[in-house]
Design a protein around this motif. Structure first.
Motif, PDB file in Angstrom:
ATOM      1  N   LEU A 163       0.501   3.505   9.854  1.00  0.00           N
ATOM      2  CA  LEU A 163       1.066   3.881   8.491  1.00  0.00           C
ATOM      3  C   LEU A 163       0.165   2.970   7.343  1.00  0.00           C
ATOM      4  O   LEU A 163       0.048   1.750   7.512  1.00  0.00           O
ATOM      5  CB  LEU A 163       2.500   3.637   8.328  1.00  0.00           C
ATOM      6  CG  LEU A 163       3.441   4.682   7.708  1.00  0.00           C
ATOM      7  CD1 LEU A 163       3.149   6.061   8.353  1.00  0.00           C
ATOM      8  CD2 LEU A 163       4.770   4.154   7.770  1.00  0.00           C
ATOM      9  N   TYR A 164      -0.004   3.891   6.221  1.00  0.00           N
ATOM     10  CA  TYR A 164      -0.513   3.295   5.081  1.00  0.00           C
ATOM     11  C   TYR A 164       0.102   3.667   3.706  1.00  0.00           C
ATOM     12  O   TYR A 164       0.649   4.571   3.670  1.00  0.00           O
ATOM     13  CB  TYR A 164      -2.061   3.816   4.768  1.00  0.00           C
ATOM     14  CG  TYR A 164      -2.978   3.280   5.712  1.00  0.00           C
ATOM     15  CD1 TYR A 164      -4.000   2.363   5.515  1.00  0.00           C
ATOM     16  CD2 TYR A 164      -3.050   3.837   7.142  1.00  0.00           C
ATOM     17  CE1 TYR A 164      -4.731   1.965   6.348  1.00  0.00           C
ATOM     18  CE2 TYR A 164      -4.023   3.486   8.106  1.00  0.00           C
ATOM     19  CZ  TYR A 164      -4.964   2.467   7.724  1.00  0.00           C
ATOM     20  OH  TYR A 164      -5.852   1.882   8.486  1.00  0.00           O
ATOM     21  N   LEU A 165       0.207   2.595   3.010  1.00  0.00           N
ATOM     22  CA  LEU A 165       0.895   2.778   1.553  1.00  0.00           C
ATOM     23  C   LEU A 165      -0.133   3.668   0.805  1.00  0.00           C
ATOM     24  O   LEU A 165      -1.423   3.039   0.636  1.00  0.00           O
ATOM     25  CB  LEU A 165       1.361   1.726   1.048  1.00  0.00           C
ATOM     26  CG  LEU A 165       2.147   1.760  -0.273  1.00  0.00           C
ATOM     27  CD1 LEU A 165       3.438   2.592  -0.383  1.00  0.00           C
ATOM     28  CD2 LEU A 165       2.339   0.315  -1.162  1.00  0.00           C
ATOM     29  N   PHE A 232       3.222   7.847   1.454  1.00  0.00           N
ATOM     30  CA  PHE A 232       2.497   7.253   2.953  1.00  0.00           C
ATOM     31  C   PHE A 232       1.659   8.145   3.181  1.00  0.00           C
ATOM     32  O   PHE A 232       1.798   9.392   3.357  1.00  0.00           O
ATOM     33  CB  PHE A 232       3.680   6.986   3.846  1.00  0.00           C
ATOM     34  CG  PHE A 232       4.489   5.998   3.272  1.00  0.00           C
ATOM     35  CD1 PHE A 232       4.337   4.670   3.515  1.00  0.00           C
ATOM     36  CD2 PHE A 232       6.024   6.355   2.943  1.00  0.00           C
ATOM     37  CE1 PHE A 232       5.344   3.721   2.970  1.00  0.00           C
ATOM     38  CE2 PHE A 232       6.684   5.264   2.561  1.00  0.00           C
ATOM     39  CZ  PHE A 232       6.377   4.028   2.493  1.00  0.00           C
ATOM     40  N   THR A 234      -1.150   8.490   6.981  1.00  0.00           N
ATOM     41  CA  THR A 234      -1.735   7.738   8.200  1.00  0.00           C
ATOM     42  C   THR A 234      -3.000   8.089   8.631  1.00  0.00           C
ATOM     43  O   THR A 234      -3.723   9.114   8.321  1.00  0.00           O
ATOM     44  CB  THR A 234      -0.662   8.193   9.410  1.00  0.00           C
ATOM     45  OG1 THR A 234      -1.244   9.175   9.689  1.00  0.00           O
ATOM     46  CG2 THR A 234       0.769   8.362   8.809  1.00  0.00           C
ATOM     47  N   GLU A 249      -5.266   3.634  -0.195  1.00  0.00           N
ATOM     48  CA  GLU A 249      -4.551   3.391   0.754  1.00  0.00           C
ATOM     49  C   GLU A 249      -4.438   1.877   1.234  1.00  0.00           C
ATOM     50  O   GLU A 249      -5.458   1.209   1.701  1.00  0.00           O
ATOM     51  CB  GLU A 249      -4.897   4.231   1.930  1.00  0.00           C
ATOM     52  CG  GLU A 249      -4.411   5.571   1.922  1.00  0.00           C
ATOM     53  CD  GLU A 249      -5.529   6.710   1.532  1.00  0.00           C
ATOM     54  OE1 GLU A 249      -6.575   6.129   1.425  1.00  0.00           O
ATOM     55  OE2 GLU A 249      -5.439   7.676   1.233  1.00  0.00           O
ATOM     56  N   ALA A 257       4.778  -0.148  12.010  1.00  0.00           N
ATOM     57  CA  ALA A 257       4.036   0.894  11.303  1.00  0.00           C
ATOM     58  C   ALA A 257       2.834   1.220  11.905  1.00  0.00           C
ATOM     59  O   ALA A 257       2.195   2.060  11.361  1.00  0.00           O
ATOM     60  CB  ALA A 257       3.489  -0.038  10.007  1.00  0.00           C
TER      61      ALA A 257
END
Lengths: 280, 280
Positions: A163-165, A232, A234, A249, A257
């Motif tokens: 998972l990436y912000l 978010f 991915t 990202e 995560a």
DNA sequence: TGAAATTACGCTCTACGTAAGCATT
DNA sequence: AATGCTTACGTAGAGCGTAATTTCA
């Protein structure tokens, strides 16, 4: 032998209490039902109703018969459903998944690899239901987050989703090289409506956040391009949807995560689906 | 909706492999079956058979459908049986017994006490089956050798049956006041074919004896009057059949030559059947 | 050539609708 | 009078049988 239409009519009469109401529901006339119920009684050889002058009342026999009739009609419907599904499964690959991006990604790969089949994929939150569907042959392929414990089912690791912000450059986190859930808990996020198992993670780790939910992926893309709200992405979703050019990202470092997904399928389908797996 | 006759025909075709053989079994013609199977395929919307020029082979779809069809037909038969039994039970007292003389004796009393009902009695060796029949409402009354452990079922002691040796005066035992199984094991006996639970006692305690079995009670009576072979009577059987005038009855002292029987019935039938019980 | 499935045609039975009748509330 | 079941009558359709056709072994 008692034909199905008689059983169907009996169930309707038992349900609606009067011939008139039942006839209405069945889209036939009342005299037709009178005759059918009389025919049923003649076939059984005794009364299923107390016949009064201008009303009928189902009796014990009729009630028992209507219970059986209901079961028979259900079984018939199950037959039609199951046989139809068996036929469909010859031309269709059914895919059940517990996470959205892996599902879409795999669906695209399936469409390319098995171009003579059509692909139907379905997102389900409960992994138990997914495994149940696989065991009952309701689907041939499943994406799950843990290997399935069944000797007839093979579970192969396919990839790990991180998972990436996703933030605009103006966001305070944009300069960071990594981030944790704790640091962003409380912010308002743009989110897709279907998250699968990620939903549990988000609810737990971002319990103080608000979420603007958008079910349509295309609409969400427009929002992501124009809004400054964090969201978010991915590593798997990058294979499917173009990255938002303006956005940055930031990897999320929390343990949950990242999730490793397994492709689960029946042993008999091993040869068919091995093309989907990463080379070893 | 798929009608019953189509399911019946499908099952026949699946069983007999060819339309001709199935048509024969169903007492219809081959073209009728051709049409029915085509109609089924039209209703499903896809093939249930591989159609070759002059032969037809059921496929996976057809097999699955025929399995369901078999279940549906069975369920329909069960419906007819159960509803019919429910109707019959309104005019009939069904009695299951584990011993013959108590059964006949009770049947006679039932016929007198409940003259508007007909009585059907049945002898079963397995007491488990008898209790099962009672619980499933296949009978309202049961004669068993031990109380039934079920809160909904009442078991009331009715009488104790004692076994007697029945001999002609010339027999060595005729002078005795009592006798044991051990003393007569090895002799040849005249016996009725249906003994219920007494069969176990006889087999165990008279393992060295030979038995001349006669199923017809009337024929057995003739034999008993004319033959010098020993036989058995019980205090209960004396209520039913006239005692053989020439014969003497010697009580058997073994513990398992006496059995206490219980009348078992559902609690809801308590008021109906209490007239059968001995006064207390 | 025989066995087995299909096609074509005609018939009969049956499930349905319409109309009228009748009993109860 | 209104509601609701039953009876009477006519019809369209469905399922079956007979006969003819086709295909494969």
């Amino acid at each position: 032998m008692i034909e199905m239409y008689l059983l169907e009519q009996l169930v309707a009469v038992a349900k609606h209490k009067t011939l008139l109401a039942a006839a209405d529901a069945l889209h036939i006339t009342q005299p037709a039902l009178t005759r059918s119920m009389k025919k049923l009684e003649q076939l059984f050889g005794f009364a299923l109703f107390d016949h009064h002058a201008n009303r009928i009342e189902i009796n014990e026999n009729g009630l028992l018969a209507s219970e059986y009739a209901k079961r028979i009609l259900q079984l018939e419907q199950e037959m039609i459903d199951q046989v139809t599904h068996l036929e469909q499964s010859k031309h269709t690959i059914f895919l059940e998944s517990c996470a959205p991006a892996p599902m879409i990604y795999l669906q695209q790969r399936l469409a390319l690899l098995f171009s003579t089949y059509s692909v139907q994929s379905h997102l389900t939150n409960s992994e138990g239901k997914i495994i149940g569907a696989l065991k009952q042959n309701k689907c041939q392929l499943a994406i799950v987050s843990a290997p399935v414990k069944d000797p007839n089912i093979i579970s192969s690791k396919i990839f790990t989703e991180h998972l990436y912000l996703s933030v605009m450059p103006a966001h305070p986190a944009s300069q960071k090289e990594k981030i944790s859930f704790q640091e962003i808990d409380g912010e308002t996020f743009l989110l897709h409506g279907s998250l699968g198992i990620w939903k549990d993670v988000v609810n737990e780790k971002l319990s103080h956040s608000r979420f603007i939910v958008q079910d349509q992926m295309q609409d969400l893309s427009v929002l992501l391009a124009s809004s400054s709200l964090p969201a978010f992405t991915t590593n798997i979703s990058w294979n499917i949807y173009p990255r938002q050019e303006k956005r940055l990202e930031i990897p999320i470092v929390d343990h949950d995560a990242s999730t490793t997904f397994y492709l689960a399928y029946h042993r008999k389908d091993q040869d068919i689906f091995k093309a989907l797996l990463p080379e070893t």
